[in-house]
Design a protein around this motif. Structure first.
Motif, PDB file in Angstrom:
ATOM      1  N   ALA A  46       0.847  -1.194   0.000  1.00 18.07           N
ATOM      2  CA  ALA A  46       0.000   0.000   0.000  1.00 18.07           C
ATOM      3  C   ALA A  46       0.879   1.239   0.000  1.00 18.07           C
ATOM      4  O   ALA A  46       1.953   1.259   0.598  1.00 18.07           O
ATOM      5  N   VAL A  47       0.408   2.286  -0.683  1.00 17.70           N
ATOM      6  CA  VAL A  47       1.135   3.552  -0.777  1.00 17.70           C
ATOM      7  C   VAL A  47       0.160   4.680  -0.472  1.00 17.70           C
ATOM      8  O   VAL A  47      -0.917   4.763  -1.074  1.00 17.70           O
ATOM      9  N   CYS A  48       0.551   5.524   0.472  1.00 13.52           N
ATOM     10  CA  CYS A  48      -0.240   6.708   0.794  1.00 13.52           C
ATOM     11  C   CYS A  48       0.467   7.926   0.211  1.00 13.52           C
ATOM     12  O   CYS A  48       1.624   8.204   0.544  1.00 13.52           O
ATOM     13  N   LEU A  49      -0.215   8.638  -0.678  1.00 14.48           N
ATOM     14  CA  LEU A  49       0.346   9.811  -1.344  1.00 14.48           C
ATOM     15  C   LEU A  49      -0.425  11.062  -0.924  1.00 14.48           C
ATOM     16  O   LEU A  49      -1.641  11.131  -1.114  1.00 14.48           O
ATOM     17  N   SER A  50       0.270  12.015  -0.343  1.00 20.13           N
ATOM     18  CA  SER A  50      -0.303  13.336  -0.139  1.00 20.13           C
ATOM     19  C   SER A  50      -1.513  13.304   0.783  1.00 20.13           C
ATOM     20  O   SER A  50      -1.626  12.467   1.669  1.00 20.13           O
ATOM     21  N   ALA A  51      -2.429  14.279   0.544  1.00 19.64           N
ATOM     22  CA  ALA A  51      -3.616  14.452   1.377  1.00 19.64           C
ATOM     23  C   ALA A  51      -4.750  14.939   0.484  1.00 19.64           C
ATOM     24  O   ALA A  51      -4.521  15.348  -0.655  1.00 19.64           O
ATOM     25  N   PRO A  52      -5.980  14.920   0.971  1.00 25.60           N
ATOM     26  CA  PRO A  52      -7.072  15.429   0.125  1.00 25.60           C
ATOM     27  C   PRO A  52      -6.944  16.922  -0.177  1.00 25.60           C
ATOM     28  O   PRO A  52      -7.041  17.343  -1.330  1.00 25.60           O
ATOM     29  N   VAL A  53      -6.754  17.759   0.856  1.00 26.11           N
ATOM     30  CA  VAL A  53      -6.631  19.204   0.659  1.00 26.11           C
ATOM     31  C   VAL A  53      -5.469  19.720   1.515  1.00 26.11           C
ATOM     32  O   VAL A  53      -4.916  18.999   2.340  1.00 26.11           O
ATOM     33  N   GLY A  54      -5.125  20.988   1.310  1.00 23.18           N
ATOM     34  CA  GLY A  54      -4.090  21.615   2.131  1.00 23.18           C
ATOM     35  C   GLY A  54      -2.723  21.534   1.502  1.00 23.18           C
ATOM     36  O   GLY A  54      -2.573  21.412   0.286  1.00 23.18           O
ATOM     37  N   GLU A  55      -1.698  21.615   2.346  1.00 27.01           N
ATOM     38  CA  GLU A  55      -0.320  21.690   1.874  1.00 27.01           C
ATOM     39  C   GLU A  55       0.058  20.515   0.989  1.00 27.01           C
ATOM     40  O   GLU A  55       0.868  20.647   0.067  1.00 27.01           O
ATOM     41  N   PHE A  56      -0.518  19.353   1.247  1.00 28.17           N
ATOM     42  CA  PHE A  56      -0.219  18.155   0.467  1.00 28.17           C
ATOM     43  C   PHE A  56      -1.411  17.751  -0.395  1.00 28.17           C
ATOM     44  O   PHE A  56      -1.504  16.622  -0.854  1.00 28.17           O
ATOM     45  N   GLY A  57      -2.341  18.684  -0.603  1.00 27.58           N
ATOM     46  CA  GLY A  57      -3.637  18.357  -1.173  1.00 27.58           C
ATOM     47  C   GLY A  57      -3.618  18.040  -2.651  1.00 27.58           C
ATOM     48  O   GLY A  57      -2.808  18.564  -3.416  1.00 27.58           O
ATOM     49  N   VAL A  58      -4.565  17.170  -3.060  1.00 26.77           N
ATOM     50  CA  VAL A  58      -4.796  16.886  -4.474  1.00 26.77           C
ATOM     51  C   VAL A  58      -6.077  17.568  -4.969  1.00 26.77           C
ATOM     52  O   VAL A  58      -6.361  17.543  -6.165  1.00 26.77           O
ATOM     53  N   VAL A  59      -6.845  18.155  -4.058  1.00 25.27           N
ATOM     54  CA  VAL A  59      -8.031  18.930  -4.399  1.00 25.27           C
ATOM     55  C   VAL A  59      -7.852  20.330  -3.822  1.00 25.27           C
ATOM     56  O   VAL A  59      -7.434  20.483  -2.673  1.00 25.27           O
ATOM     57  N   TYR A  60      -8.172  21.353  -4.611  1.00 24.21           N
ATOM     58  CA  TYR A  60      -7.962  22.726  -4.144  1.00 24.21           C
ATOM     59  C   TYR A  60      -8.940  23.108  -3.034  1.00 24.21           C
ATOM     60  O   TYR A  60     -10.123  22.788  -3.084  1.00 24.21           O
ATOM     61  N   ALA A  61      -8.419  23.788  -2.020  1.00 23.75           N
ATOM     62  CA  ALA A  61      -9.221  24.465  -0.999  1.00 23.75           C
ATOM     63  C   ALA A  61      -8.450  25.712  -0.594  1.00 23.75           C
ATOM     64  O   ALA A  61      -7.223  25.693  -0.506  1.00 23.75           O
ATOM     65  N   ARG A  62      -9.149  26.797  -0.387  1.00 22.95           N
ATOM     66  CA  ARG A  62      -8.471  28.035   0.012  1.00 22.95           C
ATOM     67  C   ARG A  62      -7.847  27.855   1.395  1.00 22.95           C
ATOM     68  O   ARG A  62      -8.483  27.354   2.313  1.00 22.95           O
ATOM     69  N   MET A  63      -6.591  28.283   1.514  1.00 21.85           N
ATOM     70  CA  MET A  63      -5.836  28.121   2.746  1.00 21.85           C
ATOM     71  C   MET A  63      -5.319  29.487   3.214  1.00 21.85           C
ATOM     72  O   MET A  63      -5.555  30.511   2.563  1.00 21.85           O
ATOM     73  N   ASP A  64      -4.601  29.500   4.334  1.00 22.43           N
ATOM     74  CA  ASP A  64      -4.063  30.757   4.855  1.00 22.43           C
ATOM     75  C   ASP A  64      -2.688  31.065   4.268  1.00 22.43           C
ATOM     76  O   ASP A  64      -1.922  31.828   4.823  1.00 22.43           O
ATOM     77  N   TYR A  65      -2.360  30.476   3.131  1.00 19.32           N
ATOM     78  CA  TYR A  65      -1.148  30.793   2.385  1.00 19.32           C
ATOM     79  C   TYR A  65      -1.542  30.894   0.915  1.00 19.32           C
ATOM     80  O   TYR A  65      -2.581  30.383   0.478  1.00 19.32           O
ATOM     81  N   ALA A  66      -0.729  31.575   0.126  1.00 20.43           N
ATOM     82  CA  ALA A  66      -1.056  31.815  -1.276  1.00 20.43           C
ATOM     83  C   ALA A  66      -0.865  30.557  -2.107  1.00 20.43           C
ATOM     84  O   ALA A  66       0.099  29.815  -1.922  1.00 20.43           O
ATOM     85  N   GLN A  67      -1.798  30.337  -3.031  1.00 24.08           N
ATOM     86  CA  GLN A  67      -1.690  29.275  -4.033  1.00 24.08           C
ATOM     87  C   GLN A  67      -1.874  29.935  -5.401  1.00 24.08           C
ATOM     88  O   GLN A  67      -3.006  30.117  -5.861  1.00 24.08           O
ATOM     89  N   PRO A  68      -0.760  30.330  -6.025  1.00 23.47           N
ATOM     90  CA  PRO A  68      -0.841  31.116  -7.265  1.00 23.47           C
ATOM     91  C   PRO A  68      -1.760  30.477  -8.305  1.00 23.47           C
ATOM     92  O   PRO A  68      -1.752  29.256  -8.484  1.00 23.47           O
ATOM     93  N   TRP A  69      -2.532  31.289  -8.968  1.00 23.41           N
ATOM     94  CA  TRP A  69      -3.551  30.968  -9.962  1.00 23.41           C
ATOM     95  C   TRP A  69      -4.766  30.293  -9.341  1.00 23.41           C
ATOM     96  O   TRP A  69      -5.888  30.711  -9.572  1.00 23.41           O
ATOM     97  N   PHE A  70      -4.577  29.260  -8.525  1.00 22.97           N
ATOM     98  CA  PHE A  70      -5.707  28.547  -7.944  1.00 22.97           C
ATOM     99  C   PHE A  70      -6.576  29.488  -7.109  1.00 22.97           C
ATOM    100  O   PHE A  70      -7.803  29.389  -7.120  1.00 22.97           O
ATOM    101  N   ASP A  71      -5.957  30.396  -6.373  1.00 22.80           N
ATOM    102  CA  ASP A  71      -6.717  31.313  -5.524  1.00 22.80           C
ATOM    103  C   ASP A  71      -7.572  32.272  -6.350  1.00 22.80           C
ATOM    104  O   ASP A  71      -8.546  32.830  -5.841  1.00 22.80           O
ATOM    105  N   GLN A  72      -7.192  32.492  -7.594  1.00 27.44           N
ATOM    106  CA  GLN A  72      -7.947  33.402  -8.449  1.00 27.44           C
ATOM    107  C   GLN A  72      -9.028  32.677  -9.242  1.00 27.44           C
ATOM    108  O   GLN A  72      -9.766  33.305  -9.986  1.00 27.44           O
TER     109      GLN A  72
END
Length: 570
Positions: free
Chosen positions: A544-570
């Protein structure tokens, strides 16, 4: 309508520019100059060294990105010379160094550096680092010259060495082409080698200042350090082995190889509510499992100090309610259909917060974890456990903190979760698993994670470090006795720093070693890295391999966070 992302954001998730390397040539020798250091040192096109660098690190093993000035590069027909001045500085300390690199027509190379502390400078390492490649080198002969003048005929380790293969090193000699050897001589201090594959690096690393000496150590203001590394060729380089011209690359599609591992993601307690909002998108990923981190230091019934401030593994104080955490885990399992895997940190600490070997305390902590799960009505398909003290590295030769025996911890976990398969190993990197090998006979499965940016963070290093994964898989197989093998959560970013206080902040969306948030997780480079990662795991028959997370710093799905995510935030 939002405009299309830039090429840089599509590829790397950041607009941070990358300066292309400069090719240097001297006789049969070529190398690339990048950020003041050398990469891919080749003899007639064959890689002799992966890198040769002058490195400055802080007290938490964070690597400075030096400010380089007065750079001069002189390339002649059969030689080259490079010189520059560099400054490493943060809010509290500063060190500068003067560097000179020369290459000659006989293929010899010299890299010299003189560093001076502008202030008192606290560091874990300041000096040269050499990287030998692993492909075509692992298991091959090497001649070691020690500081006392003694010679040693040895081999580069085939399986990953948990400690230092060679200490008190003055020079290393290995064959790079049939009949052609390269000798690397290091001056200025005693050097030693560590097996860099422990940290998912595709190299053997020889570095200055043995780890047996105290660290961090202070370079006093005004104090100067001088070091050098020299490479010399011995043997006749074949005339037809020039290394000139572009190599032909062939890609062929073969048959089925290996076994596809089960694929999952790791939930982050501080992002659970944002994760639930994105549950529909996450369900479409058809994940087979979700890892659920839980720390007994926030559980009801725990008598020791609470987790204070932000701890990148695994909790944020904003969500320190154990039943709420467990309830959100249950909700994610119901929303996605993925099985839940509990990743439980067992505090094993006394009332003053000190590590304890008291098994009664350990059992109390495990019972508190089980009670929180029962109160939320959540059931886990698997449970893995680790004492809190194992979240931080204990170097070879150092005294391990007090802790109940691993066998006792695993037996207690099996008792607390009697209806669930239980595993363990390390929630940190393969390094720690290799140094503190678990009693596999007491486990249903073995776990650890990896991270490709522990030591360096450029794009090429991230991708080339995938080369180390087959070596990690083979080395783990040598001591886990055939038990199921589960790797992750692993991503480009570092979910924790076992070697310092915390992972490195990255507010500017740059390429930063040991950074908690790496913008490339959002780019196509991250997708390519994931694909390469899973391919190696499939070839190695990892379960088994666990990759990343659903959202956040390791996310594979975008969610607005308290840090900038260029283009995605717009």
């Amino acid at each position: 309508m939002t405009s299309a992302p830039s090429r840089a954001v599509m590829l790397f998730g950041t607009e941070e520019p990358v300066t292309p390397p400069k090719l240097l040539r001297a006789g049969p020798l070529t190398c690339e100059l990048e950020a003041g250091n050398l990469r891919y040192i080749r003899v007639a096109g064959k890689e002799a060294l992966r890198a040769l660098s002058f490195i400055v690190r802080d007290k938490d093993w964070g690597t400075y990105n030096p400010e380089i000035g007065n750079l001069e590069v002189r390339q002649e027909a059969e030689s080259f010379e490079v010189s520059y001045h560099a400054r490493c500085k943060d809010d509290v300390q500063e060190l500068t160094y003067q560097a000179r690199i020369t290459g000659a027509s006989d293929g010899s190379l010299a890299f010299e550096a003189t560093g001076t502390a502008a202030t008192d400078f606290l560091t874990n390492r300041t000096g040269f680092v050499l990287l030998h490649p692993i492909e075509g080198v692992a298991g091959e002969p090497v001649e070691v010259l020690h500081v006392d003048g003694a010679g040693e005929h040895a081999t580069f380790p085939a399986l990953i060495d948990p400690v230092c293969p060679f200490q008190d090193v003055r020079a290393l000699t290995h064959e790079v082409l049939p009949g052609v050897k390269v000798t690397c001589t290091m001056e200025g201090d005693a050097f030693e080698m560590e097996d860099h594959r422990n940290w998912n690096d595709a190299s053997y690393k020889t570095y200055v200042r043995p780890l047996a000496k105290p660290w961090p150590y202070m370079i006093k203001a005004g104090e100067t350090t001088e070091q050098s590394v020299r490479l010399v060729l011995d043997g006749q380089v074949p005339r037809d082995a020039t290394g000139n011209g572009a190599a032909t690359i062939r890609v062929t599609v073969g048959g089925r190889v290996g076994t596809m591992p089960r694929i999952g993601l790791s939930l982050r307690p501080e992002h659970l509510e944002a994760t639930l909002v994105a549950a529909d998108a996450i369900r479409r990923l058809a994940l087979q499992f979700l890892i659920c981190p839980f720390d007994s230091r926030i559980a009801d019934g725990y008598a020791g100090p609470a987790v204070v401030g932000r701890s990148t593994f695994p909790f944020d104080q904003r969500i320190a309610e154990p039943t709420k955490v467990m309830s959100l885990y249950r909700a994610m399992g119901e929303a996605t259909g993925a099985e839940l895997v509990l990743e439980a940190v067992v505090a094993c600490q006394d009332e003053d917060g000190n590590p304890s070997a008291d098994e009664a305390i350990m059992r109390r902590d495990l019972e508190a974890i089980r009670a929180a799960a029962d109160a939320a009505g959540v059931r886990f398909a698997r449970v893995s456990v680790s004492p809190a003290c194992d979240l931080k590295c204990t170097l070879p030769g150092s005294v391990w903190p007090p802790c109940p025996p691993a066998e006792a911890i695993y037996a207690a976990a099996r008792e607390a979760f009697s209806d669930t398969p239980s595993g363990g190993g390390m929630f940190s990197y393969f390094t720690e698993l290799n140094r503190k090998r678990p009693p596999a006979d007491h486990l249903d499965f073995v776990v650890h994670t990896t991270c490709p940016i522990v030591h360096a963070c450029d794009d090429r290093t991230v991708m080339e470090n995938l080369e180390a994964l087959p070596h990690i898989i083979r080395s783990a197989a040598a001591f886990i006795h055939g038990k199921p093998y589960r790797v992750g959560p692993s991503s480009i970013g570092a979910r924790d720093n076992p070697y310092g206080a915390a992972a490195t902040p990255n507010p500017g969306n740059g390429r930063v070693a040991l950074a908690y948030m790496d913008p490339r997780q959002r780019g196509l480079l991250g997708a390519a890295w994931n694909l390469g990662y899973v391919a190696h795991m499939a070839r190695g028959h990892v379960d088994a391999v666990c990759l990343s997370a659903p959202v956040g710093e390791f996310g594979v799905v975008y969610a607005r966070m308290d840090y900038a995510q260029p283009w995605f935030d717009q």
